[in-house]
Design a protein around this motif. Structure first.
Motif, short mmCIF file in Angstrom:
data_model
loop_
_atom_site.label_atom_id
_atom_site.label_comp_id
_atom_site.label_asym_id
_atom_site.label_seq_id
_atom_site.Cartn_x
_atom_site.Cartn_y
_atom_site.Cartn_z
N GLY A 91 0.26 -11.71 -1.83
CA GLY A 91 0.25 -10.82 -0.68
C GLY A 91 -0.49 -9.53 -0.97
O GLY A 91 -1.18 -8.99 -0.10
N LEU A 92 -0.35 -9.04 -2.19
CA LEU A 92 -1.06 -7.81 -2.57
C LEU A 92 -2.58 -8.03 -2.55
O LEU A 92 -3.33 -7.24 -2.01
CB LEU A 92 -0.61 -7.38 -3.96
N ASN A 93 -2.99 -9.17 -3.14
CA ASN A 93 -4.44 -9.45 -3.21
C ASN A 93 -5.03 -9.72 -1.84
O ASN A 93 -6.19 -9.38 -1.58
CB ASN A 93 -4.68 -10.65 -4.13
N LYS A 94 -4.26 -10.33 -0.96
CA LYS A 94 -4.76 -10.69 0.37
C LYS A 94 -4.45 -9.62 1.41
O LYS A 94 -4.76 -9.80 2.60
CB LYS A 94 -4.15 -12.02 0.82
N GLU A 95 -3.82 -8.52 0.98
CA GLU A 95 -3.45 -7.42 1.87
C GLU A 95 -2.56 -7.91 3.01
O GLU A 95 -2.73 -7.54 4.17
CB GLU A 95 -4.70 -6.73 2.42
N LEU A 96 -1.60 -8.75 2.65
CA LEU A 96 -0.62 -9.22 3.63
C LEU A 96 0.58 -8.29 3.64
O LEU A 96 0.96 -7.72 2.62
CB LEU A 96 -0.16 -10.64 3.28
N GLN A 97 1.17 -8.13 4.80
CA GLN A 97 2.35 -7.29 4.92
C GLN A 97 3.62 -8.11 5.12
O GLN A 97 4.71 -7.66 4.80
CB GLN A 97 2.17 -6.31 6.10
N ILE A 98 3.49 -9.33 5.62
CA ILE A 98 4.64 -10.20 5.82
C ILE A 98 4.25 -11.64 5.49
O ILE A 98 3.20 -12.11 5.93
CB ILE A 98 5.18 -10.16 7.26
N VAL A 99 5.09 -12.32 4.72
CA VAL A 99 4.93 -13.75 4.46
C VAL A 99 6.21 -14.44 4.94
O VAL A 99 7.31 -14.11 4.48
CB VAL A 99 4.70 -14.04 2.96
N LEU A 100 6.06 -15.39 5.85
CA LEU A 100 7.20 -16.08 6.44
C LEU A 100 7.28 -17.52 5.97
O LEU A 100 6.30 -18.07 5.47
CB LEU A 100 7.09 -16.07 7.98
N LYS A 131 0.81 -1.21 0.00
CA LYS A 131 0.00 0.00 0.00
C LYS A 131 0.85 1.26 0.00
O LYS A 131 0.36 2.34 -0.28
CB LYS A 131 -0.92 0.01 1.21
N GLY A 132 2.12 1.09 0.31
CA GLY A 132 3.00 2.26 0.37
C GLY A 132 3.16 2.93 -0.97
O GLY A 132 3.54 4.09 -1.05
N GLU A 133 2.86 2.21 -2.08
CA GLU A 133 3.03 2.79 -3.39
C GLU A 133 1.88 3.71 -3.78
O GLU A 133 1.98 4.47 -4.74
CB GLU A 133 3.16 1.66 -4.43
N LEU A 176 -0.42 -6.00 12.17
CA LEU A 176 0.25 -6.52 11.00
C LEU A 176 -0.53 -7.71 10.43
O LEU A 176 -1.02 -8.55 11.18
CB LEU A 176 1.67 -6.98 11.35
N SER A 177 -0.61 -7.81 9.12
CA SER A 177 -1.22 -8.96 8.47
C SER A 177 -0.11 -9.93 8.08
O SER A 177 0.69 -9.63 7.19
CB SER A 177 -1.99 -8.52 7.22
N ILE A 178 -0.05 -11.06 8.75
CA ILE A 178 1.05 -12.02 8.59
C ILE A 178 0.50 -13.37 8.19
O ILE A 178 -0.56 -13.79 8.64
CB ILE A 178 1.85 -12.16 9.90
N ALA A 179 1.24 -14.05 7.32
CA ALA A 179 0.92 -15.43 6.95
C ALA A 179 2.24 -16.18 6.79
O ALA A 179 3.31 -15.57 6.76
CB ALA A 179 0.10 -15.48 5.67
N SER A 209 -4.09 -21.03 11.58
CA SER A 209 -4.93 -20.08 10.84
C SER A 209 -4.09 -19.18 9.92
O SER A 209 -4.63 -18.57 9.00
CB SER A 209 -5.74 -19.22 11.81
N LEU A 210 -2.79 -19.09 10.18
CA LEU A 210 -1.92 -18.26 9.35
C LEU A 210 -1.29 -19.04 8.21
O LEU A 210 -0.57 -18.46 7.38
CB LEU A 210 -0.80 -17.66 10.22
N ASP A 211 -1.54 -20.35 8.16
CA ASP A 211 -0.91 -21.21 7.17
C ASP A 211 -1.62 -21.07 5.82
O ASP A 211 -2.79 -21.40 5.68
CB ASP A 211 -0.99 -22.67 7.64
N ILE A 212 -0.89 -20.57 4.83
CA ILE A 212 -1.45 -20.39 3.48
C ILE A 212 -0.82 -21.37 2.50
O ILE A 212 -0.96 -21.21 1.28
CB ILE A 212 -1.26 -18.95 2.99
N THR A 213 -0.14 -22.40 3.01
CA THR A 213 0.63 -23.29 2.15
C THR A 213 -0.23 -23.96 1.08
O THR A 213 0.12 -23.93 -0.11
CB THR A 213 1.32 -24.38 2.99
N LYS A 214 -1.33 -24.57 1.48
CA LYS A 214 -2.17 -25.30 0.52
C LYS A 214 -2.70 -24.38 -0.56
O LYS A 214 -2.70 -24.73 -1.75
CB LYS A 214 -3.32 -25.99 1.25
#
Length: 226
Positions: A169-178, A41-43, A60-63, A192-197
């Motif tokens: 991450g852009l579509n899901k409005e995530l700020q950090i993906v680990l 969103k900073g852009e 923070l939105s983290i996954a 609940s933060l697991d987006i692997t599948k």
């Protein structure tokens, strides 16, 4: 003579035991899903950028993605792994054929050396010594070649996954993906933060679509000459 006898034994053992070290280094490939701090969103404006810059752990939105599971189920990775193994086996067979040929020459020399003059035996021994040195250089070249091919594949894999995660991450409005896997720096992560599948499904769909998509046809010059 003693030198060539030992060379013959060592070379035979090398032919049996040699396996050009390559394989896919999982430790390196885990970097495919390297930590990304995504300030998308900073852009769009200074106020939003300031708002994200002041984000706290509470908002923070983290996954996270399990890298082991990702590599195990990502079709593109499995294709690269298969190609690299086939390439390794092919080059290894070429090396073994050369090594076995040299071994036969050494064994033949050991059998017939008694019928040669000293000068003839020395000349043959020197020739075999050079051939062995060339074989060792050839093995090093194969190893370097495979390492370069592996590095290129890893870079390509990294780009595909990281580009997809940025878009995701852009579509899901995530700020950090680990990345989260055994032995990583993350000791606990809620399921609940697991987006692997979801990421695996998206990556495979994108990969399959890229294989079936028609290539851009070459435009022909239809301008008529008057």
């Amino acid at each position: 003579m003693i030198f060539l006898y030992l060379c013959g034994r060592n070379l035979k053992n090398k032919v049996v035991k040699n396996n050009i070290s390559i394989g896919l280094n999982i430790a390196l490939l885990i970097a495919v899903v390297v930590l990304y701090v995504l300030y998308f969103k900073g852009e769009s404006g200074g106020d939003e950028q300031a708002e994200i810059g002041n984000a706290t752990p509470m908002n923070l939105s983290i996954a996270y993605v399990n890298s082991d599971s990702l590599l195990k189920n990502y079709d593109y990775f499995k294709e690269l792994e298969k190609k690299l193994i086939e390439r390794r086996d092919k080059l290894n067979t070429e090396y073994q054929n050369r090594a076995e040929g040299l071994q036969k020459e050494i064994s033949n020399f050991q059998t017939t050396a008694g019928n040669m003059t000293i000068s003839q035996a020395r000349a043959v021994e020197e020739d075999l010594r050079k051939k062995q040195q060339n074989l060792m250089m050839y093995q090093d070249q194969l190893t370097q070649q495979l390492m370069q091919e592996e590095a290129k594949m890893n870079a390509d894999l990294y780009d595909k996954v990281s580009d997809y995660l940025k878009e995701y991450g852009l579509n899901k409005e995530l700020q950090i993906v680990l990345t989260y896997t055994k032995g990583s720096g993350v000791l606990y992560a809620n399921d609940s933060l697991d987006i692997t599948k979801e990421v695996i499904v998206g990556l495979n769909e994108m990969h399959n679509a890229s294989k079936t998509a028609p290539k851009n046809p070459v435009k022909s010059d239809t301008t008529s000459t008057k």
